[in-house]
Motif scaffolding. Structure first.
Motif, PDB file in Angstrom:
ATOM      1  N   ASP A  94     -20.600  13.618  70.097  1.00  0.00           N
ATOM      2  CA  ASP A  94     -20.747  14.748  69.173  1.00  0.00           C
ATOM      3  C   ASP A  94     -21.175  14.172  67.824  1.00  0.00           C
ATOM      4  O   ASP A  94     -21.317  12.937  67.690  1.00  0.00           O
ATOM      5  CB  ASP A  94     -19.462  15.578  69.067  1.00  0.00           C
ATOM      6  N   SER A  95     -21.373  15.035  66.839  1.00  0.00           N
ATOM      7  CA  SER A  95     -21.961  14.537  65.592  1.00  0.00           C
ATOM      8  C   SER A  95     -21.058  13.478  64.949  1.00  0.00           C
ATOM      9  O   SER A  95     -21.534  12.496  64.394  1.00  0.00           O
ATOM     10  CB  SER A  95     -22.242  15.686  64.626  1.00  0.00           C
ATOM     11  N   LYS A  96     -19.738  13.663  65.090  1.00  0.00           N
ATOM     12  CA  LYS A  96     -18.798  12.718  64.479  1.00  0.00           C
ATOM     13  C   LYS A  96     -18.866  11.338  65.157  1.00  0.00           C
ATOM     14  O   LYS A  96     -19.039  10.309  64.494  1.00  0.00           O
ATOM     15  CB  LYS A  96     -17.380  13.316  64.606  1.00  0.00           C
ATOM     16  N   THR A  97     -18.712  11.322  66.519  1.00  0.00           N
ATOM     17  CA  THR A  97     -18.701  10.027  67.225  1.00  0.00           C
ATOM     18  C   THR A  97     -20.054   9.332  67.082  1.00  0.00           C
ATOM     19  O   THR A  97     -20.111   8.104  66.953  1.00  0.00           O
ATOM     20  CB  THR A  97     -18.387  10.209  68.727  1.00  0.00           C
ATOM     21  N   PHE A  98     -21.121  10.110  67.087  1.00  0.00           N
ATOM     22  CA  PHE A  98     -22.451   9.526  66.995  1.00  0.00           C
ATOM     23  C   PHE A  98     -22.667   8.902  65.602  1.00  0.00           C
ATOM     24  O   PHE A  98     -23.133   7.772  65.477  1.00  0.00           O
ATOM     25  CB  PHE A  98     -23.497  10.614  67.286  1.00  0.00           C
ATOM     26  N   GLN A  99     -22.263   9.677  64.580  1.00  0.00           N
ATOM     27  CA  GLN A  99     -22.406   9.156  63.214  1.00  0.00           C
ATOM     28  C   GLN A  99     -21.555   7.887  63.018  1.00  0.00           C
ATOM     29  O   GLN A  99     -22.010   6.905  62.426  1.00  0.00           O
ATOM     30  CB  GLN A  99     -21.987  10.240  62.219  1.00  0.00           C
ATOM     31  N   ASP A 100     -20.336   7.903  63.574  1.00  0.00           N
ATOM     32  CA  ASP A 100     -19.462   6.724  63.469  1.00  0.00           C
ATOM     33  C   ASP A 100     -20.110   5.506  64.108  1.00  0.00           C
ATOM     34  O   ASP A 100     -20.075   4.400  63.557  1.00  0.00           O
ATOM     35  CB  ASP A 100     -18.113   6.989  64.153  1.00  0.00           C
ATOM     36  N   ALA A 101     -20.685   5.725  65.288  1.00  0.00           N
ATOM     37  CA  ALA A 101     -21.300   4.597  66.004  1.00  0.00           C
ATOM     38  C   ALA A 101     -22.449   4.016  65.187  1.00  0.00           C
ATOM     39  O   ALA A 101     -22.570   2.790  65.025  1.00  0.00           O
ATOM     40  CB  ALA A 101     -21.803   5.056  67.370  1.00  0.00           C
ATOM     41  N   ILE A 102     -23.286   4.903  64.640  1.00  0.00           N
ATOM     42  CA  ILE A 102     -24.427   4.439  63.844  1.00  0.00           C
ATOM     43  C   ILE A 102     -23.933   3.674  62.619  1.00  0.00           C
ATOM     44  O   ILE A 102     -24.409   2.576  62.315  1.00  0.00           O
ATOM     45  CB  ILE A 102     -25.305   5.634  63.421  1.00  0.00           C
ATOM     46  N   GLN A 103     -22.933   4.241  61.945  1.00  0.00           N
ATOM     47  CA  GLN A 103     -22.463   3.579  60.726  1.00  0.00           C
ATOM     48  C   GLN A 103     -21.779   2.250  61.025  1.00  0.00           C
ATOM     49  O   GLN A 103     -21.927   1.298  60.269  1.00  0.00           O
ATOM     50  CB  GLN A 103     -21.576   4.531  59.926  1.00  0.00           C
ATOM     51  N   ASP A 104     -21.070   2.189  62.144  1.00  0.00           N
ATOM     52  CA  ASP A 104     -20.484   0.908  62.561  1.00  0.00           C
ATOM     53  C   ASP A 104     -21.560  -0.168  62.672  1.00  0.00           C
ATOM     54  O   ASP A 104     -21.405  -1.271  62.159  1.00  0.00           O
ATOM     55  CB  ASP A 104     -19.841   1.059  63.953  1.00  0.00           C
ATOM     56  N   VAL A 105     -22.620   0.154  63.388  1.00  0.00           N
ATOM     57  CA  VAL A 105     -23.661  -0.851  63.633  1.00  0.00           C
ATOM     58  C   VAL A 105     -24.394  -1.188  62.334  1.00  0.00           C
ATOM     59  O   VAL A 105     -24.772  -2.342  62.102  1.00  0.00           O
ATOM     60  CB  VAL A 105     -24.643  -0.359  64.724  1.00  0.00           C
ATOM     61  N   LEU A 106     -24.566  -0.180  61.453  1.00  0.00           N
ATOM     62  CA  LEU A 106     -25.258  -0.442  60.183  1.00  0.00           C
ATOM     63  C   LEU A 106     -24.388  -1.272  59.230  1.00  0.00           C
ATOM     64  O   LEU A 106     -24.894  -2.156  58.535  1.00  0.00           O
ATOM     65  CB  LEU A 106     -25.626   0.875  59.501  1.00  0.00           C
ATOM     66  N   ASN A 107     -23.083  -1.003  59.233  1.00  0.00           N
ATOM     67  CA  ASN A 107     -22.231  -1.615  58.213  1.00  0.00           C
ATOM     68  C   ASN A 107     -21.607  -2.943  58.636  1.00  0.00           C
ATOM     69  O   ASN A 107     -21.206  -3.732  57.788  1.00  0.00           O
ATOM     70  CB  ASN A 107     -21.112  -0.647  57.808  1.00  0.00           C
TER      71      ASN A 107
END
Lengths: 525, 525
Positions: free
Chosen positions: A419-432
């Motif tokens: 969902d938008s939350k888990t997807f955003q978290d995953a992206i931010q994890d990999v970016l940060n």
């Protein structure tokens, strides 16, 4: 210096054999496999070889006209049903999103199994059609090809090479029976995971149990479903003693679409050549509008998303969740998406029908690749050192991504949980978390540091087989042994028997002696 | 053309990484093994790397001064006793010629076994001496080497690399335990022959029995004789949990002195690189007196004979038989022989103390090579396409020659049967039957047709390990598994147990039901 100028010159002298233009007969596998084969076909053509490609009349990917090859169209249905596969993938997504029952999933898997059964049946019919067309076969024989190049995901090319008595080169990752290494290299199931198990090379006890169970099931499936078509074909044209699997194992050369920066290290054979990432190349400049969009991302950089050619659309709710997650990011996003424009789409996200994926991945502003885990995209990401958020859906995608996860270069999402939350978290994890990018850049350095470019390696060995009419000296003939001899079961039984016989004789003699001694003692008494 | 100019340029661009001069610490194996290692040392030096070689004070082959390396001399006896080995070889010839009893041969084998026991013991003492010399070890540590290069025929380099926590590269054919592949690649004994069995890759049932018996004995021999020294050393310096064999298997790269034109094809691993024939090079012009002698042979051509550096002399009777056979040939013969001039020597035969073997083998007048079957000479013969008459005496010579016999490029003689008649017949067979020369020329073409010269390949991968501080991505860690897990014995037992449990439960339930039904029937009756 690592290489002096003198040795470079001597090296160049070694790698350019006398000019020789060969004739290559290609029996490809339709669908995304053709994307790989086409790279080899175009390179063969650019080096002056004549290439002929055999295709079914209704081919999904393989065009009947090309500047790079002559097409021989067999007037048959090839069985690679584009509509079916698109529908199948949509169904998989729907069922996984709706957390469908195990039965629904099983029914779908059975449908896929039937489809593959039908696909291989049609390929065999296509081969029969080809063999029975005497004029066509005569013209092929008269053309005096040097080699048959084929994708072992189907067995048509194997049959053709044996019929024409030509050397055989595989452009391989999957065979009819599964992952290609398993067909020729001893592959201990204790550390060589079998797709689609999603296991790594370090398994717990129960993972090893799973791996062996998967292997047994896979071999059973092959024998029940796919094997009979080809066996019947081999028997019909080459006699009842010719084992189809042996024809397969007798290939001269296996060009494996594998590189060990990606695949777990595992046993191999002298006639296996690794060309993983052979399609990768430096990025070209972007079209003006894309370059402008990318530049506008500033220091935040760009994310691209593509789920491959099969998955152009997604269910509305899923597309909305993805778009909403993207909208919250400071990065610019380019998303290859052919469906309706999601309601939640942000200003930072550009929807495109098609994108120059390799050129984008090689752009200095590139931060992250959201991918379904198709092999070609993964190798491009490795080549350019771009970390991944993976959304696997079908086929080998989850196994591909599990390899990247094991190397610490990707985060993998379950589409049923997305969902938008888990997807955003995953992206931010990999970016940060810098380790994702640093690890991927390390893989990129390792991948690029090879004695030759993978495509040049592949071409060298195809031409080697043409020059020497095969590569028998690199190929074992262990496949001629029956399984009990291959695994030395007969010898071990013999040795155990011999030891038992010696022990038995020894005890028998001792017993006789004892009895005799006792008797004489009794007599004397 | 096989390679366009553009792709050659791009290829050259790929194969020249940024200039980087590294530091290589070499722990060689004395004797003829050093001849191979020296080729790598000289090439490393010529490419600008700094090389340090560790040697015992009494080294047989390894000089303490060289323009190519700095020597670190350990003030110890290294155990490679030249006199012993020369005496040993003479004894082997004497016993085999006099058809000595099995007991005499066994006694000699035991003497050799003891010698190897002593040799490895001394190497371990040398390593301890090195480790305990704190000043020396500090200076080695301060020098910040990039890699340890060693010959795994002894385990000293393995210990040193682990002590210094440096990446490890093997220049390998034999390990302490036997043929090097067996240490890391799954090697089915049904088609991978174990030296010194002299078997091929196509074995009868009883040959397969012999192969497995040899393997079992070899492993037993290793565990009893050689293993304990190194295990004690590993335990002393690295703790009781460190398994010496695992240190071995954890090497980053195995540069294998093997090419499959010579060796039977067999399984391999991603971190095994083949450099067989890496010492071969085109022939240089001969010294004037030799060139004159060779030219005088006219159309008949020249034969050369050398039994290697260990065997300079032969028993008188044997030398006479050989000389008599040569005397009857129309060819000219150059024979490296340090013994007394045989009485039967013909005018066509030139005795020499030393000869430029590679330059002679590459001479257009060269017809035949009479060789003991040492690896270096064999690769030179393959490189130049010269067929062989082999007279194997000790070590791996008979196995080397059996490989050439299987390829139809050599005739192999038993030294116990050798007289002027049999020797002359063998030579004439090889000279008159064109298949020997044609087969050898085919092997030569295959051997020379590689993407890179073997020596460049070897250097590339040594430098790769230096650049990336190892090559972990090419190495399996399967050696960490206990044997029963590696071979899935535990999983198979578990699965069999599970099936039996299910069957047992099933029958138990059936039996209970039957009993119950019978009882109720009895009741009803």
């Amino acid at each position: 210096m690592f290489l002096s100028l003198a040795s470079v010159i001597s090296l160049v002298a070694v790698i350019i054999p006398a000019a020789h233009c060969g004739k290559v007969l290609v029996f490809p596998h339709d669908g995304s496999h053709w994307v790989n084969m086409r790279v080899l076909v175009e390179e063969l053509h650019s080096r002056g070889h004549t290439v002929t490609v055999i295709r079914p009349a209704d081919s999904w990917y393989i065009s009947d006209t090309s500047p790079h090859y002559n097409a021989v169209t067999v007037d048959m249905d090839g069985g690679a049903d584009e509509d079916f596969f698109r529908r199948f993938v949509s169904e998989v997504i729907r069922i996984r999103r709706s957390k469908g029952s195990a039965w629904t999933r099983f029914a779908l898997d059975m449908e896929l199994k039937d489809k593959f059964f039908e696909l291989h049946k049609k390929i065999c019919e296509m081969v029969i059609h080809l063999f029975e067309n005497k004029d066509l076969m005569n013209s092929i024989q008269d053309a005096k090809y040097d080699v048959v190049l084929t994708d072992p995901a189907n067995g048509g090319g194997v049959m053709l090479a044996h019929y024409l008595r030509l050397p055989l080169v595989f452009n391989a990752r999957w065979t009819v029976h599964g992952e290609a290494h398993f067909a020729i290299a001893p592959s201990p199931l204790s550390y060589v995971p079998l797709p689609p198990s999603e296991l790594s090379d370090k398994m717990t006890f129960f993972e090893r149990v799973k791996n062996i169970v998967f292997y047994t099931m896979r071999m059973h499936l092959y024998k029940q479903i796919v094997g009979p078509h080809y066996s019947a074909l081999a028997s019909r044209y080459f006699g009842p003693d010719v084992d189809y699997f042996s024809l397969f194992q007798a290939a001269d050369m296996w060009l494996m679409r594998v590189d060990f920066v990606f695949e777990f290290p595992r046993p191999t054979m002298p006639n296996v050549v690794y060309m993983g990432g052979f399609q990768c190349k430096p990025a070209k400049p972007l079209p003006e509008h894309l370059e402008e969009f990318v530049q506008s991302s500033g220091e935040h950089g760009v994310i691209i998303m593509s789920l491959g050619t099969l998955i152009g659309e997604l269910p509305h709710d899923l597309a909305d969740e993805i778009a909403a997650a993207f909208a919250k990011l400071p990065q610019k996003v380019i998303w290859r998406y052919k469906g309706e424009r999601p309601a939640t789409l942000g200003n930072n996200t550009l929807l495109v029908d098609w994108m120059p994926q390799n050129d984008l991945l090689g752009h200095p502003h590139m931060k992250l690749f959201v991918s379904h885990g198709g092999t070609n995209g993964i190798y491009e990401a490795i080549y350019h050192g771009v970390p991944i958020v993976g959304i696997p859906i079908v086929f080998d995608q989850a196994d591909n991504l599990s390899r990247l996860r094991a190397k610490g270069v990707a985060k993998v999402m379950d589409i049923s949980e997305l969902d938008s939350k888990t997807f955003q978290d995953a992206i931010q994890d990999v970016l940060n978390e810098p380790s994702y990018r640093l690890n991927m850049q390390r893989l990129s350095r390792l991948h690029r540091d090879q004695p030759m470019k993978p495509l040049d390696t592949a071409l060298f060995w195809i031409e080697f087989v043409m020059r020497h009419k095969g590569a028998a000296h690199l190929r074992t003939e262990s496949y001629r042994l029956p399984w009990y001899s291959y695994h030395s079961v007969d010898v071990v039984l013999f040795l155990v028997g011999a030891v038992l016989l010696v022990l038995f004789t020894f005890f028998f003699v001792i017993r006789c002696l004892c009895t005799k001694m006792c008797r004489s003692k009794v007599k004397r008494d």
